[in-house]
Design an enzyme around this catalytic site. Structure first.
Site, mmCIF file in Angstrom:
data_model
loop_
_atom_site.group_PDB
_atom_site.id
_atom_site.type_symbol
_atom_site.label_atom_id
_atom_site.label_comp_id
_atom_site.label_asym_id
_atom_site.label_seq_id
_atom_site.Cartn_x
_atom_site.Cartn_y
_atom_site.Cartn_z
ATOM 1 N N LYS A 22 0.731 -1.084 -0.047
ATOM 2 C CA LYS A 22 -0.308 -0.013 0.181
ATOM 3 C C LYS A 22 0.764 1.105 0.018
ATOM 4 C CE LYS A 22 -1.624 1.693 4.026
ATOM 5 N NZ LYS A 22 -1.543 2.980 4.229
ATOM 6 N N ASN A 23 1.872 1.307 1.016
ATOM 7 C CA ASN A 23 2.709 2.631 1.121
ATOM 8 C C ASN A 23 3.573 2.576 -0.141
ATOM 9 O OD1 ASN A 23 1.570 3.159 3.420
ATOM 10 N ND2 ASN A 23 3.014 2.343 4.719
ATOM 11 N N CYS A 118 -3.971 13.015 13.154
ATOM 12 C CA CYS A 118 -4.605 11.733 13.130
ATOM 13 C C CYS A 118 -4.657 11.156 14.432
ATOM 14 C CB CYS A 118 -4.489 10.838 11.867
ATOM 15 S SG CYS A 118 -2.701 9.933 12.239
ATOM 16 N N ARG A 123 1.628 14.710 13.320
ATOM 17 C CA ARG A 123 1.961 14.279 12.007
ATOM 18 C C ARG A 123 2.071 15.725 10.980
ATOM 19 N NH1 ARG A 123 -0.476 8.586 9.948
ATOM 20 N NH2 ARG A 123 1.463 8.690 8.558
ATOM 21 N N ASP A 307 5.037 0.737 11.859
ATOM 22 C CA ASP A 307 3.841 0.002 11.145
ATOM 23 C C ASP A 307 3.522 -1.484 11.679
ATOM 24 O OD1 ASP A 307 2.551 2.312 10.031
ATOM 25 O OD2 ASP A 307 3.064 1.633 8.014
ATOM 26 N N ARG A 399 -8.299 -0.427 4.891
ATOM 27 C CA ARG A 399 -7.741 0.546 4.349
ATOM 28 C C ARG A 399 -6.321 0.023 3.863
ATOM 29 N NH1 ARG A 399 -5.806 4.923 7.730
ATOM 30 N NH2 ARG A 399 -4.414 5.321 5.964
HETATM 31 C C1 UD1 Z 1 5.292 7.113 8.716
HETATM 32 C C2 UD1 Z 1 6.233 5.928 8.663
HETATM 33 C C3 UD1 Z 1 6.109 4.863 7.604
HETATM 34 C C4 UD1 Z 1 4.539 4.648 7.621
HETATM 35 C C5 UD1 Z 1 3.627 5.691 7.957
HETATM 36 C C6 UD1 Z 1 2.140 5.397 8.027
HETATM 37 C C7 UD1 Z 1 8.717 6.317 9.549
HETATM 38 C C8 UD1 Z 1 9.839 6.803 9.406
HETATM 39 N N1 UD1 Z 1 7.509 6.462 8.749
HETATM 40 O O1 UD1 Z 1 5.111 7.522 7.201
HETATM 41 O O2 UD1 Z 1 7.155 3.907 7.641
HETATM 42 O O3 UD1 Z 1 4.060 3.660 6.795
HETATM 43 O O4 UD1 Z 1 4.038 6.464 8.805
HETATM 44 O O5 UD1 Z 1 2.155 4.621 9.391
HETATM 45 O O6 UD1 Z 1 8.516 5.161 10.174
HETATM 46 N N2 UD1 Z 1 7.873 14.724 10.424
HETATM 47 C C9 UD1 Z 1 7.889 16.032 10.726
HETATM 48 N N3 UD1 Z 1 7.748 16.922 9.541
HETATM 49 C C10 UD1 Z 1 7.335 16.550 8.234
HETATM 50 C C11 UD1 Z 1 7.101 15.215 7.944
HETATM 51 C C12 UD1 Z 1 7.393 14.097 9.160
HETATM 52 O O7 UD1 Z 1 8.199 16.316 11.596
HETATM 53 O O8 UD1 Z 1 7.148 17.249 7.682
HETATM 54 C C13 UD1 Z 1 8.050 13.781 11.550
HETATM 55 C C14 UD1 Z 1 6.633 12.931 11.917
HETATM 56 O O9 UD1 Z 1 5.945 13.619 12.835
HETATM 57 C C15 UD1 Z 1 7.395 11.636 12.366
HETATM 58 C C16 UD1 Z 1 8.681 11.459 11.506
HETATM 59 O O10 UD1 Z 1 8.914 12.821 11.010
HETATM 60 O O11 UD1 Z 1 7.678 11.742 13.569
HETATM 61 C C17 UD1 Z 1 8.343 10.476 10.376
HETATM 62 O O12 UD1 Z 1 7.405 11.190 9.520
HETATM 63 P P1 UD1 Z 1 7.128 10.526 8.058
HETATM 64 O O13 UD1 Z 1 8.063 9.278 7.712
HETATM 65 O O14 UD1 Z 1 6.734 11.617 7.255
HETATM 66 O O15 UD1 Z 1 5.580 9.953 8.188
HETATM 67 P P2 UD1 Z 1 5.075 9.216 7.098
HETATM 68 O O16 UD1 Z 1 5.538 9.605 5.589
HETATM 69 O O17 UD1 Z 1 3.513 9.329 7.398
#
Ligand code: UD1
Length: 420
Positions: A22-23, A118, A123, A307, A399
């Site tokens: 999915k990701n 969420c 996030r 995850d 989902r």
């Molecule tokens: C994250 C997971 C991903 C998982 C997805 C859904 C990690 C590194 N990433 O991806 O494997 O599939 O959730 O559960 O485990 N952050 C910021 N600013 C930003 C973006 C992120 O501070 O602009 C922080 C987030 O709060 C978090 C970390 O960076 O603590 C990782 O976030 P990110 O990898 O972007 O999250 P997803 O892409 O949602």
């Protein structure tokens, strides 16, 4: 709302086909916005999030056409005639924010609803926005939307991510592919789904070096063309079913699963007494004698994935001894703990860590899913629990897991979906 009823206690045995990730599928679909030509994706999983991404892309004016009856192959491509990603779609699925980079790079503007927080945390998307600004985008936040413009196009930049964010790396990689000049993304996330996206972009004509590393160098090109790409197998679905084999004391062949993508999960499972071996067509998973408590801390890839934390916690709840599970990615990702405890688990949360003291057996109860991976952990716990477990709010599960109850039932689980 559908529920899932499980009568636990049966060891699983048989084989499960692991679908496309999915990701990986969601960013790859967004990449379809980068070209007028057709991008054909195969091994597409049949999931609610894929349907949501399909409607998002379609409302940008770009056709998403199934190439077979089931929709396992999709063809995406066309002219963008609307650059707004509306709140109604983005609030359903955060990955919608991945259209920001492609829209901006190709159409020179984008209005994308801010995803907000969420269930698992706040996030933010500041890293996505800062990177795009470095590439020349002008960004304003107004009315709950990101308004981004790049009237003269995007240009290359040297971007250092303060966190290796998966979403930010993907958005910037797609934008940089069509930017003018060279972009370097340092401290890039290196999840297998990012490498999959990068390989697809290369097939579309992008020039990317450092794939699989934490430093991606992109020489922008003026246009990308169509391509065909098969989506990488889902490592989280793999890990989830590995935990299902282990928690029931059974043995499963996970077809198409790839060991190299499991990262720390394979090591932690081995420490806990679960054997994962490579076979010609996938991975064989079985529990050795006892199940032992083994600690895990979530980290960016190749560390233990956030995850997998909830599903692994279900497994540890019936292990001998204790395990400490520490969450470093999201601040609120222990919503499954009170529900697991309703099933008889002994889990205490202290800040970002949870202590799981193994119990000899869980007992079935009605429980409620709070998010995607939490739902999977409750299903796993139900498979091991004595008596009946009823998991409600399984729309979360849909989902990200295709036909989970059917896959488990084929391997001997007593599990069914109760509709309505
Ligand atoms: C994250 C997971 C991903 C998982 C997805 C859904 C990690 C590194 N990433 O991806 O494997 O599939 O959730 O559960 O485990 N952050 C910021 N600013 C930003 C973006 C992120 O501070 O602009 C922080 C987030 O709060 C978090 C970390 O960076 O603590 C990782 O976030 P990110 O990898 O972007 O999250 P997803 O892409 O949602």
């Amino acid at each position: 709302m559908d529920r899932i009823r499980i009568r636990g206690g049966r060891p699983l045995s048989g084989s499960i086909l692991i679908g496309g990730a999915k990701n990986a599928a969601l960013p790859l679909m967004a990449a379809g916005l980068l070209t007028n030509e057709r991008l054909t994706l195969s091994n597409v999983p049949l999931l609610a999030d894929i349907a949501t991404m399909t409607s998002l892309i379609a409302q940008h004016g770009v056709a998403v056409e199934p190439l077979d009856d089931a929709g396992r192959s999709l063809s995406i491509g066309g002219t963008i005639d609307n650059t707004e990603a509306p709140y109604d779609i983005v609030r359903k699925m955060r990955a919608s924010v991945l259209v920001l980079g492609p829209l901006l790079a190709r159409a020179g503007e984008a209005q994308v609803s801010l995803p907000g927080g969420c269930n698992i945390g706040t996030r933010p998307i500041d890293l996505h926005l800062k990177g795009l600004e470095q590439m020349g985008a002008v960004i304003r936040l107004e009315g709950g939307y990101v308004h981004a413009t790049a009237p003269r196009g995007l240009h290359g930049a040297s971007i250092l991510l303060t966190m290796p964010s998966v979403g930010a790396t993907e958005n910037l990689l797609m934008a940089a592919s069509l930017a003018d000049g060279r972009t370097v993304i340092a401290n890039a996330a290196r999840e297998p789904e990012i490498s999959d996206l990068a390989r697809c972009l290369v097939a579309m004509g992008a020039r990317i070096e450092g794939i699989g590393s934490d430093r991606l160098t992109v020489e922008g090109v003026s246009r990308l063309h169509g391509a065909q790409h098969a989506i990488v197998p889902d490592r989280i679905e793999t890990g989830t079913y590995a935990c299902a084999a282990a928690i029931t004391g059974g043995e499963l062949l996970l077809r198409h699963a790839q060991l190299e993508h499991l990262g720390a999960v394979a090591r932690v499972l081995a420490e806990a007494g679960v054997e994962v071996t490579e076979q010609a067509d996938g991975l064989m998973v079985r529990r050795l004698n006892g199940l032992h408590g083994a600690d895990a801390m979530t980290e960016p890839y190749p560390g233990f994935p956030t995850d997998m934390q909830a599903q692994y916690m279900a497994l540890m709840s019936v292990a001998e001894g204790a395990a400490m599970l520490t969450e470093t990615i999201f601040e609120n990702r222990f919503m499954h703990v009170p529900e697991l405890n309703r099933l008889g688990a002994r889990v205490n949360v202290h800040g970002a860590s949870a202590i799981v003291r193994g119990v000899p057996a869980l007992s079935g109860a009605p429980v409620m899913a709070s998010d995607l991976r939490a739902s999977a952990s409750l299903v796993l716990a139900g498979l091991a629990a004595r008596g009946e477990t009823m998991v409600s709010r399984v729309y979360h599960l849909d989902r990200g897991y295709e036909a989970m109850e059917r896959k488990l039932a084929t391997c001997g689980a007593e599990i069914e979906r109760v509709e309505g």
